[in-house]
Design a protein around this motif. Sequence first.
Motif, PDB file in Angstrom:
ATOM      1  N   ILE A  32      28.010  11.778 -11.814  1.00 15.12           N
ATOM      2  CA  ILE A  32      28.136  10.629 -10.925  1.00 15.12           C
ATOM      3  C   ILE A  32      26.744  10.029 -10.820  1.00 15.12           C
ATOM      4  O   ILE A  32      25.785  10.732 -10.511  1.00 15.12           O
ATOM      5  N   ILE A  33      26.622   8.746 -11.078  1.00 14.19           N
ATOM      6  CA  ILE A  33      25.315   8.110 -11.082  1.00 14.19           C
ATOM      7  C   ILE A  33      25.154   7.243  -9.842  1.00 14.19           C
ATOM      8  O   ILE A  33      26.006   6.425  -9.524  1.00 14.19           O
ATOM      9  N   GLU A  34      24.049   7.450  -9.145  1.00 11.89           N
ATOM     10  CA  GLU A  34      23.694   6.645  -7.977  1.00 11.89           C
ATOM     11  C   GLU A  34      22.342   6.012  -8.273  1.00 11.89           C
ATOM     12  O   GLU A  34      21.377   6.709  -8.545  1.00 11.89           O
ATOM     13  N   THR A  35      22.286   4.704  -8.260  1.00 16.03           N
ATOM     14  CA  THR A  35      21.019   4.037  -8.527  1.00 16.03           C
ATOM     15  C   THR A  35      20.259   3.851  -7.224  1.00 16.03           C
ATOM     16  O   THR A  35      20.847   3.769  -6.149  1.00 16.03           O
ATOM     17  N   ALA A  36      18.929   3.816  -7.337  1.00 15.56           N
ATOM     18  CA  ALA A  36      18.087   3.630  -6.156  1.00 15.56           C
ATOM     19  C   ALA A  36      16.826   2.879  -6.581  1.00 15.56           C
ATOM     20  O   ALA A  36      16.267   3.144  -7.638  1.00 15.56           O
ATOM     21  N   SER A  37      16.397   1.973  -5.742  1.00 15.24           N
ATOM     22  CA  SER A  37      15.162   1.242  -6.015  1.00 15.24           C
ATOM     23  C   SER A  37      13.964   2.117  -5.655  1.00 15.24           C
ATOM     24  O   SER A  37      14.094   3.107  -4.926  1.00 15.24           O
TER      25      SER A  37
END
Length: 88
Positions: A32-37
């Motif tokens: 599961i991929i969660e992007t974050a700045s």
Amino acid sequence: MATLYVSGHVNDQGQIQLDEPLRIPPGDIQIIIETASEAELAADDAQWDAQFAGSADLLRRMASQALADDVAGRTVELDFDELDSDDP
């Protein structure tokens, strides 16, 4: 099923590169991929730092108690195969 949280990045070819090797046995996984700045990651790090800074004494006492329990034989070795078992 166990849940692991790891971090990494996606390179120019779209491949996932983890920051550290996984310490799990070979086998199938789901991702599961969660992007974050960068700003979100920095804010999250700052929040964790603040929480740990406020609990350093408690963490030291807990670590001392855990070591004392281990020396006294009140601990058991962690078996990852047993953790992954669906048996109660």
